[in-house]
Write a protein that holds these residues in place. Structure first.
Motif, PDB file in Angstrom:
ATOM      1  N   ARG A 154      -6.650  -2.480  -4.025  1.00 19.44           N
ATOM      2  CA  ARG A 154      -5.495  -1.723  -3.535  1.00 19.44           C
ATOM      3  C   ARG A 154      -5.172  -2.105  -2.089  1.00 19.44           C
ATOM      4  O   ARG A 154      -3.997  -2.218  -1.714  1.00 19.44           O
ATOM      5  CB  ARG A 154      -5.802  -0.238  -3.644  1.00 19.44           C
ATOM      6  CG  ARG A 154      -4.619   0.671  -3.344  1.00 19.44           C
ATOM      7  CD  ARG A 154      -5.012   2.122  -3.487  1.00 19.44           C
ATOM      8  NE  ARG A 154      -5.522   2.400  -4.825  1.00 19.44           N
ATOM      9  CZ  ARG A 154      -6.116   3.549  -5.161  1.00 19.44           C
ATOM     10  NH1 ARG A 154      -6.304   4.485  -4.244  1.00 19.44           N
ATOM     11  NH2 ARG A 154      -6.544   3.721  -6.390  1.00 19.44           N
ATOM     12  N   SER A 159      -1.553  -3.830  -0.794  1.00 17.78           N
ATOM     13  CA  SER A 159      -0.783  -3.228   0.292  1.00 17.78           C
ATOM     14  C   SER A 159      -0.533  -4.230   1.410  1.00 17.78           C
ATOM     15  O   SER A 159       0.568  -4.297   1.968  1.00 17.78           O
ATOM     16  CB  SER A 159      -1.518  -1.994   0.831  1.00 17.78           C
ATOM     17  OG  SER A 159      -0.849  -1.462   1.955  1.00 17.78           O
ATOM     18  N   ARG A 160      -1.582  -5.036   1.698  1.00 16.81           N
ATOM     19  CA  ARG A 160      -1.411  -6.025   2.769  1.00 16.81           C
ATOM     20  C   ARG A 160      -0.403  -7.098   2.372  1.00 16.81           C
ATOM     21  O   ARG A 160       0.429  -7.515   3.184  1.00 16.81           O
ATOM     22  CB  ARG A 160      -2.774  -6.659   3.080  1.00 16.81           C
ATOM     23  CG  ARG A 160      -2.755  -7.609   4.274  1.00 16.81           C
ATOM     24  CD  ARG A 160      -2.370  -6.865   5.536  1.00 16.81           C
ATOM     25  NE  ARG A 160      -2.410  -7.754   6.691  1.00 16.81           N
ATOM     26  CZ  ARG A 160      -2.022  -7.388   7.918  1.00 16.81           C
ATOM     27  NH1 ARG A 160      -1.580  -6.133   8.113  1.00 16.81           N
ATOM     28  NH2 ARG A 160      -2.096  -8.230   8.926  1.00 16.81           N
ATOM     29  N   TYR A 200       3.165  -5.675   2.632  1.00 18.74           N
ATOM     30  CA  TYR A 200       3.596  -5.526   4.023  1.00 18.74           C
ATOM     31  C   TYR A 200       4.020  -6.870   4.606  1.00 18.74           C
ATOM     32  O   TYR A 200       5.077  -6.995   5.250  1.00 18.74           O
ATOM     33  CB  TYR A 200       2.468  -4.909   4.843  1.00 18.74           C
ATOM     34  CG  TYR A 200       2.755  -4.855   6.328  1.00 18.74           C
ATOM     35  CD1 TYR A 200       3.654  -3.944   6.841  1.00 18.74           C
ATOM     36  CD2 TYR A 200       2.111  -5.735   7.206  1.00 18.74           C
ATOM     37  CE1 TYR A 200       3.918  -3.901   8.202  1.00 18.74           C
ATOM     38  CE2 TYR A 200       2.367  -5.698   8.562  1.00 18.74           C
ATOM     39  CZ  TYR A 200       3.282  -4.780   9.061  1.00 18.74           C
ATOM     40  OH  TYR A 200       3.551  -4.739  10.412  1.00 18.74           O
ATOM     41  N   ASP A 226      -9.392   5.541   1.124  1.00 15.37           N
ATOM     42  CA  ASP A 226      -8.193   4.693   1.246  1.00 15.37           C
ATOM     43  C   ASP A 226      -8.480   3.617   2.279  1.00 15.37           C
ATOM     44  O   ASP A 226      -8.471   3.866   3.488  1.00 15.37           O
ATOM     45  CB  ASP A 226      -6.991   5.536   1.649  1.00 15.37           C
ATOM     46  CG  ASP A 226      -5.692   4.737   1.577  1.00 15.37           C
ATOM     47  OD1 ASP A 226      -5.736   3.550   1.148  1.00 15.37           O
ATOM     48  OD2 ASP A 226      -4.634   5.296   1.937  1.00 15.37           O
ATOM     49  N   ARG A 286      -6.657   0.906   2.697  1.00 11.11           N
ATOM     50  CA  ARG A 286      -5.450   0.131   3.038  1.00 11.11           C
ATOM     51  C   ARG A 286      -5.171   0.193   4.531  1.00 11.11           C
ATOM     52  O   ARG A 286      -5.294   1.246   5.160  1.00 11.11           O
ATOM     53  CB  ARG A 286      -4.236   0.672   2.270  1.00 11.11           C
ATOM     54  CG  ARG A 286      -4.335   0.455   0.765  1.00 11.11           C
ATOM     55  CD  ARG A 286      -3.144   1.042   0.052  1.00 11.11           C
ATOM     56  NE  ARG A 286      -3.060   2.500   0.266  1.00 11.11           N
ATOM     57  CZ  ARG A 286      -2.081   3.273  -0.217  1.00 11.11           C
ATOM     58  NH1 ARG A 286      -1.109   2.713  -0.943  1.00 11.11           N
ATOM     59  NH2 ARG A 286      -2.083   4.565   0.005  1.00 11.11           N
ATOM     60  N   TRP A 293       0.842   0.477   7.734  1.00  9.92           N
ATOM     61  CA  TRP A 293       2.027  -0.367   7.995  1.00  9.92           C
ATOM     62  C   TRP A 293       2.590  -0.014   9.365  1.00  9.92           C
ATOM     63  O   TRP A 293       2.691   1.157   9.730  1.00  9.92           O
ATOM     64  CB  TRP A 293       3.097  -0.149   6.933  1.00  9.92           C
ATOM     65  CG  TRP A 293       2.759  -0.799   5.613  1.00  9.92           C
ATOM     66  CD1 TRP A 293       1.527  -1.121   5.125  1.00  9.92           C
ATOM     67  CD2 TRP A 293       3.723  -1.194   4.633  1.00  9.92           C
ATOM     68  NE1 TRP A 293       1.614  -1.696   3.904  1.00  9.92           N
ATOM     69  CE2 TRP A 293       2.971  -1.768   3.541  1.00  9.92           C
ATOM     70  CE3 TRP A 293       5.099  -1.139   4.517  1.00  9.92           C
ATOM     71  CZ2 TRP A 293       3.591  -2.259   2.399  1.00  9.92           C
ATOM     72  CZ3 TRP A 293       5.712  -1.634   3.376  1.00  9.92           C
ATOM     73  CH2 TRP A 293       4.968  -2.192   2.332  1.00  9.92           C
TER      74      TRP A 293
END
Length: 724
Positions: A13, A17-18, A21, A120, A122, A125
């Protein structure tokens, strides 16, 4: 779920996400990239640049996600979870390399991960940097779209060597020349280079000159035949100028210090005018169309063509005329039609719904199409002829006592001998489709048309072709009807004159005339309008042909009324042949009238008074032409070169009569050559040849009688002596 599985899920995950972004951060720059590439290199290059940019963004996102490896994961777990006791690396270590205490610690960490809530991992951002980057990207894209694009510099025309001229040392001589013709954009024509400085160009074309002199003149210009002067601008070693060509013209190059032969040379530019569009009606075939029974719509089809291009849409104007007499109303509306086909030829098709337009009994529907071309800045428009759809009037009817029934016929202008032949042949071909009674009725209807046509042509003969009046053979009142049965059909074959006589309508007499009375007999049995002097428009031969045609029509009508169209066809064809000969007759006779001579003055008889009479010795005077200037100049140009000619008068005459001259530029060139060299005999002959077609044709003249030979003169001289 085991601890290893939960950690792998958190790790995946975080990587997704990376990657998302980084794709957003880098992807926003694809829009300005494509916009600027399209601005400079076109849409194809912009598409290629966008594809390459998208591949680079994907690679950057993949690389960023791959950077979140196991080392990052250990550091991330130690940083986010205090229960890891900074020992997260034990979760990924090899079991054989661990001591007993380390295995115990790893088991404790695994139980904590399995029982603790999800973590989490992640990375957050940076929305601020993302918004700033997106704003900058949109600003650059807008700048690419709205920033004024620099006007592309048109490539200069290619040089070609100029014709050599004799020049003294130091005189500027034209070495190279170039003329580029750029037609208007709406024509779709490509720009071209002319090796010479003259040619033909579309109306409104842009002309670009480039000239090279050696040595360089102080100044140079293009001088046109109407007096306009276009200065040449020096650009390095070249001289250039631009001009829009609106009409055909002549010009010369005026360079300071140039040799005379170069300055006198004329160049010609002819304009090809843009013709207006041509419009042709494909459907309907006639300008006036009668509404067919049961017709619900009116199909229309037009074809438009133009030398450069027809507009994509055309306008159809529809006018509905209703009412009669003084109560006529008009309703107009317009419909835009879109054409199909190529750029230079389009087809416009439309189908009018008569019920939706309110078309009713007695109305007229008028349509007209308007088509424009692509000419800029002002388009040319063409209009089609008006097309009319008319509600047919009530069918007329004719009834005569000899027929005993009403016959419905077409209007007179729809009947012709050729149409009667066509109808008879069609009836013969369809004979098997009808029973005997129906076939006879249809044949009889064609016979009625033949009779009406015969009566119409009989008017040209004073209607004496109706035949001689049939005198009574008994005292019976129904003597005229003895040859017909109750249905008005022939019981016995009556003679042609008898049938024709019954077709006339002389009115019913108030009382039966007395037997033997001359006036009553003529009124009852004669034709008071059958006088040869009343039909004097045809010469005897034409009257004979028309009489023969009427005789054949008699026989054709006879067989048609009896239901025998196959026997009527030979007579109908002969009648058509005679009618064609009558139509080709060229002699027309008018009514005979006496000559209207002036009255004779009896008081001057035998008096010898010759006052007011012309003498035979008076000489004939030469007729004067309505426009004597061209003829006078034509004669003056035939004189020696030393005699002056009024060229200014010719220039004024050409300006006033430009439409009479087929090639005004040829006159301008000839006059310019004579201005430069007045003693040029070849130039005078060329101008004289141009004037010859403009001279007025002389009127017919009276030639003097030949004097004759010696014997004729002795005879003429002896006549006065013999008279004495």
């Amino acid at each position: 779920m085991s601890a290893a599985q939960r950690i792998a899920q958190w790790h995946a995950r975080a990587r997704r996400s990376r990657a998302a972004y980084l794709a957003c951060v880098c992807g926003v720059w694809l829009l300005p990239l494509a916009a600027w590439v399209a601005r400079g290199y076109g849409a194809g290059a912009a598409s290629a640049a966008a594809a390459l940019g998208a591949a680079a963004v994907g690679w950057r996102a993949w690389r960023g996600a791959r950077a979140l490896d196991r080392q990052w994961l250990r550091r991330r777990l130690d940083a986010l979870r205090a229960d890891m006791d900074d020992s997260a690396d034990l979760l990924f270590a090899d079991d054989a390399a661990l001591s007993g205490l380390q295995r115990l610690q790893r088991a404790r960490l695994q139980r904590r991960i399995e029982t603790a809530p999800a973590s989490d991992l992640r990375l957050p951002w940076n929305w601020r940097s993302l918004a700033v980057g997106a704003s900058l990207a949109l600003a650059l894209a807008a700048a690419a779209a709205w920033w004024p694009q620099p006007r592309p510099q048109a490539p200069g025309p290619a040089f070609s060597p100029a014709p050599p001229v004799a020049a003294a040392p130091g005189q500027p001589r034209l070495l190279a020349q170039a003329l580029r013709i750029e037609p208007p954009a709406y024509t779709g024509l490509q720009a071209r280079d002319e090796p010479a400085l003259e040619g033909r160009a579309a109306e409104g074309a842009r002309l670009r000159w480039r000239l090279r002199f050696q040595p360089q003149p102080a100044q140079a210009a293009l001088v046109f035949h109407d007096g306009e002067r276009l200065p040449l601008r020096r650009e390095g070693e070249d001289w250039s100028a631009q001009r829009t060509l609106a009409k055909s013209t002549l010009y010369r190059i005026d360079a300071s210090g140039a040799p005379p032969a170069q300055a006198r040379r004329l160049y010609r530019l002819d304009v090809v005018p843009d013709r207006p569009p041509q419009l042709r009606v494909l459907q309907p075939e006639r300008g006036l169309t009668l509404l067919a029974p049961g017709q619900k719509a009116w199909p229309l089809a037009f074809e438009a063509s133009d030398d450069y291009g027809v507009a994509a849409t055309a306008r159809l104007r529809i006018t509905l005329v209703q009412g009669s007499g003084e109560q006529i109303s008009f309703r107009e509306r317009s419909v835009d039609l879109r054409g199909s086909g190529g750029a230079r030829a389009k087809r416009f098709v439309h189908r009018l719904d008569l019920a939706a337009l309110g078309y009713a009994v007695g109305d007229d529907l008028i349509v007209q199409l308007s088509v424009s071309d692509n000419r800029a800045p002002q388009a040319q428009t063409a209009l089609s002829p008006s097309l009319i759809l008319r509600w047919p009037a009530d069918a007329g009817s004719e009834a005569t006592g000899i027929e005993g029934m009403v016959k419905t016929v077409l209007p007179a202008y729809f009947r012709s001998q050729r149409q009667i032949i066509i109808d008879a042949e069609a009836l013969i071909a369809q004979k098997r489709k009808f029973d005997g009674e129906t076939f006879v009725k249809k044949s009889d209807a064609i016979g009625v048309d033949q009779r009406l046509l015969r009566l119409r042509y009989g008017q040209f003969l004073g209607e004496e072709a109706e035949g001689e009046p049939k005198l009574p053979t008994s005292d019976s009142e129904d003597d005229h009807d003895h040859g017909r049965d109750g249905d008005g059909h022939a019981g016995h074959e009556p003679s042609a004159p008898a049938a024709a006589h019954d077709d006339h309508d002389h009115g019913a007499a108030a009382a039966k005339p007395a037997f033997g009375e001359e006036g009553a007999v003529l009124e009852e049995f004669g034709h008071t309008h059958d006088h040869a002097e009343a039909a004097t428009l045809l010469d005897p031969q034409t009257r004979k042909l028309l009489k023969a045609a009427l005789d054949q029509m008699w026989q054709s009508e006879l067989h048609l009324r009896q239901g025998q169209p196959q026997r009527a066809l030979p007579f109908a064809y002969k009648a058509l042949g005679f009618i064609k000969q009558v139509q080709q007759a060229s002699r027309i006779y008018l009514a005979r009238v006496g000559p209207e001579l002036p009255p004779i003055d009896e008081s001057r008889r035998l008096s010898g008074d010759r006052a007011g009479l012309a003498r035979r010795e008076d000489a004939l005077t030469a007729a004067t032409a309505a426009d004597p200037l061209p003829a006078r100049l034509w004669r003056e140009l035939d004189a020696p070169a030393s005699q002056p000619v009024d060229y200014a008068a010719l220039e004024r005459w050409l300006g006033a009569n430009n439409e009479r001259v087929p090639d005004p530029l040829a006159f301008a060139a000839a006059l310019s050559a004579l201005h430069d060299r007045p003693d040029c005999g070849e130039c005078r002959a060329r101008l004289r040849g141009l004037l010859w077609p403009l001279l007025q044709r002389p009127a017919a003249t009276v030639h003097a009688r030949a004097a004759g030979d010696a014997r004729d003169r002795r005879y003429l001289d002896g006549l006065p002596q013999e008279a004495r």
